[in-house]
Design a protein around this motif. Structure first.
Motif, PDB file in Angstrom:
ATOM      1  N   SER A  11      60.134  52.143  58.226  1.00 19.06           N
ATOM      2  CA  SER A  11      60.145  53.184  57.190  1.00 19.06           C
ATOM      3  C   SER A  11      61.390  52.993  56.350  1.00 19.06           C
ATOM      4  O   SER A  11      62.508  52.982  56.876  1.00 19.06           O
ATOM      5  CB  SER A  11      60.155  54.581  57.830  1.00 19.06           C
ATOM      6  OG  SER A  11      58.964  54.804  58.555  1.00 19.06           O
ATOM      7  N   LEU A  40      56.309  51.501  55.380  1.00 19.36           N
ATOM      8  CA  LEU A  40      56.161  52.845  54.812  1.00 19.36           C
ATOM      9  C   LEU A  40      57.328  53.124  53.868  1.00 19.36           C
ATOM     10  O   LEU A  40      58.476  52.737  54.150  1.00 19.36           O
ATOM     11  CB  LEU A  40      56.144  53.921  55.903  1.00 19.36           C
ATOM     12  CG  LEU A  40      54.986  53.916  56.900  1.00 19.36           C
ATOM     13  CD1 LEU A  40      55.240  52.939  58.053  1.00 19.36           C
ATOM     14  CD2 LEU A  40      54.803  55.327  57.480  1.00 19.36           C
ATOM     15  N   THR A  42      58.509  56.089  53.353  1.00 20.05           N
ATOM     16  CA  THR A  42      59.261  57.029  54.186  1.00 20.05           C
ATOM     17  C   THR A  42      58.455  57.208  55.472  1.00 20.05           C
ATOM     18  O   THR A  42      57.281  56.824  55.532  1.00 20.05           O
ATOM     19  CB  THR A  42      59.394  58.413  53.523  1.00 20.05           C
ATOM     20  OG1 THR A  42      58.094  59.036  53.473  1.00 20.05           O
ATOM     21  CG2 THR A  42      59.960  58.317  52.125  1.00 20.05           C
ATOM     22  N   HIS A  43      59.065  57.820  56.476  1.00 19.38           N
ATOM     23  CA  HIS A  43      58.244  58.161  57.631  1.00 19.38           C
ATOM     24  C   HIS A  43      57.341  59.340  57.271  1.00 19.38           C
ATOM     25  O   HIS A  43      57.457  59.947  56.195  1.00 19.38           O
ATOM     26  CB  HIS A  43      59.097  58.409  58.879  1.00 19.38           C
ATOM     27  CG  HIS A  43      60.051  59.558  58.779  1.00 19.38           C
ATOM     28  ND1 HIS A  43      59.639  60.867  58.634  1.00 19.38           N
ATOM     29  CD2 HIS A  43      61.418  59.607  58.826  1.00 19.38           C
ATOM     30  CE1 HIS A  43      60.690  61.663  58.594  1.00 19.38           C
ATOM     31  NE2 HIS A  43      61.781  60.931  58.698  1.00 19.38           N
ATOM     32  N   THR A  44      56.443  59.704  58.166  1.00 23.14           N
ATOM     33  CA  THR A  44      55.342  60.596  57.803  1.00 23.14           C
ATOM     34  C   THR A  44      55.699  62.081  57.763  1.00 23.14           C
ATOM     35  O   THR A  44      54.851  62.893  57.391  1.00 23.14           O
ATOM     36  CB  THR A  44      54.162  60.395  58.766  1.00 23.14           C
ATOM     37  OG1 THR A  44      54.615  60.561  60.124  1.00 23.14           O
ATOM     38  CG2 THR A  44      53.585  59.002  58.602  1.00 23.14           C
ATOM     39  N   PRO A  49      53.537  59.457  51.979  1.00 26.69           N
ATOM     40  CA  PRO A  49      54.267  58.193  51.828  1.00 26.69           C
ATOM     41  C   PRO A  49      53.343  57.045  51.457  1.00 26.69           C
ATOM     42  O   PRO A  49      52.143  57.062  51.771  1.00 26.69           O
ATOM     43  CB  PRO A  49      54.860  57.975  53.221  1.00 26.69           C
ATOM     44  CG  PRO A  49      53.893  58.662  54.144  1.00 26.69           C
ATOM     45  CD  PRO A  49      53.441  59.883  53.391  1.00 26.69           C
ATOM     46  N   ILE A  51      51.991  53.569  52.322  1.00 24.45           N
ATOM     47  CA  ILE A  51      51.853  52.853  53.587  1.00 24.45           C
ATOM     48  C   ILE A  51      51.109  51.549  53.347  1.00 24.45           C
ATOM     49  O   ILE A  51      50.034  51.536  52.754  1.00 24.45           O
ATOM     50  CB  ILE A  51      51.091  53.691  54.642  1.00 24.45           C
ATOM     51  CG1 ILE A  51      51.806  55.024  54.909  1.00 24.45           C
ATOM     52  CG2 ILE A  51      50.939  52.901  55.942  1.00 24.45           C
ATOM     53  CD1 ILE A  51      51.056  55.948  55.851  1.00 24.45           C
TER      54      ILE A  51
END
Length: 273
Positions: A11, A40, A42-44, A49, A51
């Protein structure tokens, strides 16, 4: 220098997975080689985000490693997003484990629930995948899911934890670490069991109220680094609990967005000793 391959997503914003594993394992004097399963933005925990799934690239990367004769002293798996990835990484372990150890973090749930997108079939397959490991490190939720046991929060006795740990090694790994363990107010840590020696370990630290993203990845990465350096299971768990607690302590009064994870960089020097 020991060399570890770590298999998980990356991420770009938000400290977790590879952006945690790479600096921590490296700081401990161990070469960290990434095998990214997804990219990603960012993380979820951040909304929507970008992906990019990298499943199709995994076999290409590992195929090239095989061609050049790459060898590793350990394999560390984290978040695997699909059953197809489980199959690919299972084959990778068979091909590359050699004399090294296999450390599996079966990332798929927390707080008594599966993460979004995972199914009971995935849980069953993950339990089988854990049989490939030498050391597995589920949290209480993941352990209960794989063992078909009711999750009751943190209300476990020492005997309960021993039973869970013994049953976890029954999946195939000789050593099991259970994270998110708390048996008294204000204390939180991990328990571990080595089925070869019959020894149990309980390592606790001060509990800080609140939710801190990425701490499981920090804990697992310190364990991997310590084991690669020849530390015992008990020593690895103790180091991981201590470092994770320090990360949380230096973060708790930070006004930054909590989703960005804990400020492990401020205490990374601890691991270089």
């Amino acid at each position: 220098m020991k060399k570890i391959v770590t298999v998980q997503d990356i991420s770009c914003v938000g400290r977790c997975s590879l952006t945690v594993a790479l600096p921590i394992i490296s700081a401990m004097g161990v070469e960290a080689c990434p095998l990214p399963t997804a990219l990603l933005s960012t993380h979820t925990l951040y909304r929507e985000p970008y992906i990019r799934d990298l499943t199709d690239s995994l076999s290409e990367i590992t195929g090239h490693w095989k061609k050049i004769g790459a060898r590793f002293d350990g394999i560390y798996t984290g978040y695997l997003g699909s059953m197809r990835q489980l199959d690919i990484i299972s084959a990778f372990i068979d091909e590359f484990r050699g004399d090294g150890f296999v450390f599996i973090d079966p990332v798929m749930g927390d707080h008594g629930k599966l993460y979004s997108g995972f199914t009971p079939e995935y849980v069953r397959r993950m339990a089988q995948f854990c049989g490939k490991g030498d050391i597995i490190v589920p949290n209480l939720t993941e352990a209960c899911l794989m063992l078909g046991r009711e999750y009751i929060g943190h209300s476990y006795t020492k005997d309960d934890l021993k039973e869970i740990l013994r049953n976890l090694t029954g999946l195939g790994a000789s050593k099991a670490i259970l994270t998110g363990v708390s048996m008294e107010p204000g204390r939180l840590g991990a328990a571990a069991y080595d089925s070869d020696s019959g020894e149990y370990y309980l390592c606790m630290g001060d509990r800080v109220e609140g939710s801190f993203h990425g701490t499981g990845d920090i804990f697992a990465s310190v364990c991997v680094g310590a084991l690669a350096r020849g530390r015992s299971l008990g020593q690895a768990v103790e180091s991981a609990v201590s470092f994770t607690c320090e990360c949380i302590k230096v973060t708790v009064n930070d006004s930054a967005d909590r989703r960005s994870g804990v400020n492990f960089e401020k205490v990374l020097h601890i691991l270089t000793r």
